[in-house]
Scaffold this motif. Sequence first.
Motif, PDB file in Angstrom:
ATOM      1  N   VAL A  67       0.798  -1.228   0.000  1.00  0.00           N
ATOM      2  CA  VAL A  67       0.000   0.000   0.000  1.00  0.00           C
ATOM      3  C   VAL A  67       0.834   1.283   0.000  1.00  0.00           C
ATOM      4  O   VAL A  67       0.287   2.353  -0.217  1.00  0.00           O
ATOM      5  N   LYS A  68       2.132   1.209   0.239  1.00  0.00           N
ATOM      6  CA  LYS A  68       2.894   2.446   0.400  1.00  0.00           C
ATOM      7  C   LYS A  68       4.030   2.650  -0.578  1.00  0.00           C
ATOM      8  O   LYS A  68       4.798   3.573  -0.429  1.00  0.00           O
ATOM      9  N   SER A  69       4.176   1.818  -1.556  1.00  0.00           N
ATOM     10  CA  SER A  69       5.329   1.948  -2.432  1.00  0.00           C
ATOM     11  C   SER A  69       5.014   1.329  -3.785  1.00  0.00           C
ATOM     12  O   SER A  69       4.028   0.620  -3.936  1.00  0.00           O
ATOM     13  N   CYS A  70       5.853   1.596  -4.754  1.00  0.00           N
ATOM     14  CA  CYS A  70       5.683   0.978  -6.075  1.00  0.00           C
ATOM     15  C   CYS A  70       6.216  -0.439  -6.090  1.00  0.00           C
ATOM     16  O   CYS A  70       5.765  -1.272  -6.867  1.00  0.00           O
ATOM     17  N   SER A  71       7.197  -0.726  -5.228  1.00  0.00           N
ATOM     18  CA  SER A  71       7.707  -2.087  -5.128  1.00  0.00           C
ATOM     19  C   SER A  71       8.320  -2.293  -3.753  1.00  0.00           C
ATOM     20  O   SER A  71       8.689  -1.342  -3.065  1.00  0.00           O
ATOM     21  N   TYR A  72       8.401  -3.555  -3.353  1.00  0.00           N
ATOM     22  CA  TYR A  72       8.967  -3.911  -2.053  1.00  0.00           C
ATOM     23  C   TYR A  72       9.636  -5.266  -2.196  1.00  0.00           C
ATOM     24  O   TYR A  72       9.061  -6.187  -2.778  1.00  0.00           O
ATOM     25  N   LYS A  73      10.836  -5.382  -1.691  1.00  0.00           N
ATOM     26  CA  LYS A  73      11.534  -6.662  -1.693  1.00  0.00           C
ATOM     27  C   LYS A  73      12.150  -6.828  -0.317  1.00  0.00           C
ATOM     28  O   LYS A  73      12.938  -6.001   0.114  1.00  0.00           O
ATOM     29  N   GLY A  74      11.761  -7.857   0.361  1.00  0.00           N
ATOM     30  CA  GLY A  74      12.235  -8.123   1.708  1.00  0.00           C
ATOM     31  C   GLY A  74      11.752  -9.504   2.109  1.00  0.00           C
ATOM     32  O   GLY A  74      11.944 -10.464   1.372  1.00  0.00           O
ATOM     33  N   ILE A  75      11.079  -9.582   3.238  1.00  0.00           N
ATOM     34  CA  ILE A  75      10.533 -10.857   3.699  1.00  0.00           C
ATOM     35  C   ILE A  75       9.554 -11.432   2.669  1.00  0.00           C
ATOM     36  O   ILE A  75       9.425 -12.638   2.523  1.00  0.00           O
ATOM     37  N   VAL A  76       8.886 -10.533   1.936  1.00  0.00           N
ATOM     38  CA  VAL A  76       8.036 -10.887   0.792  1.00  0.00           C
ATOM     39  C   VAL A  76       8.342  -9.889  -0.314  1.00  0.00           C
ATOM     40  O   VAL A  76       8.995  -8.883  -0.074  1.00  0.00           O
ATOM     41  N   SER A  77       7.882 -10.170  -1.514  1.00  0.00           N
ATOM     42  CA  SER A  77       8.102  -9.242  -2.622  1.00  0.00           C
ATOM     43  C   SER A  77       6.775  -8.894  -3.282  1.00  0.00           C
ATOM     44  O   SER A  77       5.903  -9.748  -3.423  1.00  0.00           O
ATOM     45  N   ALA A  78       6.647  -7.619  -3.662  1.00  0.00           N
ATOM     46  CA  ALA A  78       5.447  -7.152  -4.349  1.00  0.00           C
ATOM     47  C   ALA A  78       5.838  -5.941  -5.183  1.00  0.00           C
ATOM     48  O   ALA A  78       6.861  -5.307  -4.933  1.00  0.00           O
ATOM     49  N   ASN A  79       4.998  -5.633  -6.167  1.00  0.00           N
ATOM     50  CA  ASN A  79       5.239  -4.436  -6.966  1.00  0.00           C
ATOM     51  C   ASN A  79       3.901  -3.841  -7.392  1.00  0.00           C
ATOM     52  O   ASN A  79       2.848  -4.385  -7.067  1.00  0.00           O
ATOM     53  N   LYS A  80       3.970  -2.726  -8.100  1.00  0.00           N
ATOM     54  CA  LYS A  80       2.774  -1.994  -8.509  1.00  0.00           C
ATOM     55  C   LYS A  80       1.838  -2.879  -9.332  1.00  0.00           C
ATOM     56  O   LYS A  80       0.626  -2.840  -9.162  1.00  0.00           O
ATOM     57  N   ALA A  81       2.392  -3.693 -10.206  1.00  0.00           N
ATOM     58  CA  ALA A  81       1.574  -4.556 -11.062  1.00  0.00           C
ATOM     59  C   ALA A  81       0.976  -5.732 -10.287  1.00  0.00           C
ATOM     60  O   ALA A  81      -0.111  -6.203 -10.620  1.00  0.00           O
ATOM     61  N   LYS A  82       1.684  -6.193  -9.263  1.00  0.00           N
ATOM     62  CA  LYS A  82       1.219  -7.331  -8.456  1.00  0.00           C
ATOM     63  C   LYS A  82       1.373  -6.989  -6.974  1.00  0.00           C
ATOM     64  O   LYS A  82       2.295  -7.461  -6.296  1.00  0.00           O
ATOM     65  N   PRO A  83       0.453  -6.157  -6.436  1.00  0.00           N
ATOM     66  CA  PRO A  83       0.573  -5.713  -5.051  1.00  0.00           C
ATOM     67  C   PRO A  83       0.127  -6.750  -4.017  1.00  0.00           C
ATOM     68  O   PRO A  83       0.432  -6.605  -2.837  1.00  0.00           O
ATOM     69  N   ASP A  84      -0.578  -7.795  -4.436  1.00  0.00           N
ATOM     70  CA  ASP A  84      -1.105  -8.782  -3.496  1.00  0.00           C
ATOM     71  C   ASP A  84      -0.126  -9.929  -3.292  1.00  0.00           C
ATOM     72  O   ASP A  84       0.459 -10.448  -4.242  1.00  0.00           O
ATOM     73  N   VAL A  85       0.045 -10.292  -2.021  1.00  0.00           N
ATOM     74  CA  VAL A  85       0.923 -11.396  -1.652  1.00  0.00           C
ATOM     75  C   VAL A  85       0.110 -12.367  -0.802  1.00  0.00           C
ATOM     76  O   VAL A  85      -0.630 -11.947   0.093  1.00  0.00           O
ATOM     77  N   TYR A  86       0.262 -13.645  -1.085  1.00  0.00           N
ATOM     78  CA  TYR A  86      -0.403 -14.693  -0.313  1.00  0.00           C
ATOM     79  C   TYR A  86       0.687 -15.567   0.299  1.00  0.00           C
ATOM     80  O   TYR A  86       1.600 -16.010  -0.390  1.00  0.00           O
ATOM     81  N   THR A  87       0.583 -15.794   1.592  1.00  0.00           N
ATOM     82  CA  THR A  87       1.571 -16.618   2.277  1.00  0.00           C
ATOM     83  C   THR A  87       0.900 -17.414   3.387  1.00  0.00           C
ATOM     84  O   THR A  87      -0.076 -16.954   3.991  1.00  0.00           O
ATOM     85  N   GLU A  88       1.435 -18.591   3.657  1.00  0.00           N
ATOM     86  CA  GLU A  88       0.946 -19.388   4.780  1.00  0.00           C
ATOM     87  C   GLU A  88       1.764 -19.099   6.023  1.00  0.00           C
ATOM     88  O   GLU A  88       1.426 -19.557   7.103  1.00  0.00           O
ATOM     89  N   ASP A  89       2.830 -18.340   5.878  1.00  0.00           N
ATOM     90  CA  ASP A  89       3.729 -18.019   6.980  1.00  0.00           C
ATOM     91  C   ASP A  89       3.221 -16.788   7.740  1.00  0.00           C
ATOM     92  O   ASP A  89       3.367 -15.657   7.282  1.00  0.00           O
ATOM     93  N   LYS A  90       2.631 -17.023   8.914  1.00  0.00           N
ATOM     94  CA  LYS A  90       2.071 -15.931   9.713  1.00  0.00           C
ATOM     95  C   LYS A  90       3.157 -14.924  10.099  1.00  0.00           C
ATOM     96  O   LYS A  90       2.939 -13.714  10.064  1.00  0.00           O
ATOM     97  N   ALA A  91       4.344 -15.410  10.449  1.00  0.00           N
ATOM     98  CA  ALA A  91       5.436 -14.512  10.846  1.00  0.00           C
ATOM     99  C   ALA A  91       5.829 -13.581   9.689  1.00  0.00           C
ATOM    100  O   ALA A  91       6.070 -12.394   9.908  1.00  0.00           O
ATOM    101  N   ALA A  92       5.878 -14.120   8.473  1.00  0.00           N
ATOM    102  CA  ALA A  92       6.217 -13.295   7.309  1.00  0.00           C
ATOM    103  C   ALA A  92       5.142 -12.247   7.069  1.00  0.00           C
ATOM    104  O   ALA A  92       5.455 -11.078   6.806  1.00  0.00           O
ATOM    105  N   ALA A  93       3.880 -12.638   7.165  1.00  0.00           N
ATOM    106  CA  ALA A  93       2.781 -11.691   6.973  1.00  0.00           C
ATOM    107  C   ALA A  93       2.825 -10.602   8.044  1.00  0.00           C
ATOM    108  O   ALA A  93       2.699  -9.412   7.737  1.00  0.00           O
ATOM    109  N   ASP A  94       3.029 -11.001   9.295  1.00  0.00           N
ATOM    110  CA  ASP A  94       3.086 -10.026  10.394  1.00  0.00           C
ATOM    111  C   ASP A  94       4.249  -9.058  10.223  1.00  0.00           C
ATOM    112  O   ASP A  94       4.107  -7.850  10.442  1.00  0.00           O
ATOM    113  N   LYS A  95       5.400  -9.577   9.812  1.00  0.00           N
ATOM    114  CA  LYS A  95       6.574  -8.721   9.627  1.00  0.00           C
ATOM    115  C   LYS A  95       6.361  -7.740   8.474  1.00  0.00           C
ATOM    116  O   LYS A  95       6.725  -6.568   8.563  1.00  0.00           O
TER     117      LYS A  95
END
Length: 113
Positions: A7-35
């Motif tokens: 929601v705050k950037s055009c792209s993000y790469k870290g514990i998960v990765s997302a970008n403007k074209a694909k902002p949605d991330v799905y994970t089963e890892d609760k710790a990754a989602a929380d972080k």
Amino acid sequence: MYHIRLVKSCSYKGIVSANKAKPDVYTEDKAAADKAVASGFFKLIEDEDEQTESENQTGRPDCEKLADMTKAELTEYAEKNGVSLEGCSTKTQILKAICTAFGGSAAMIDLQE
């Protein structure tokens, strides 16, 4: 399964990765989602119907719809979405702060105060 949205950037790469074209991330890892959410760049999507009327399908605000909100509504929206309103005192300034915080262009906003 945890669904988070950039929601705050055009792209993000870290514990998960997302970008403007694909902002949605799905994970089963609760710790990754929380972080990712704790980073401030993502929000947790608890329900697919949660997308607000003032957001387009990418999760970014629809500035034209936001322009119809009152100054108080925009202030509340900014607070809920972690947008700084430092130095903003008018509705136009608040709207510009919200739209630019999510990668929009302030040039698109044409309000008369």
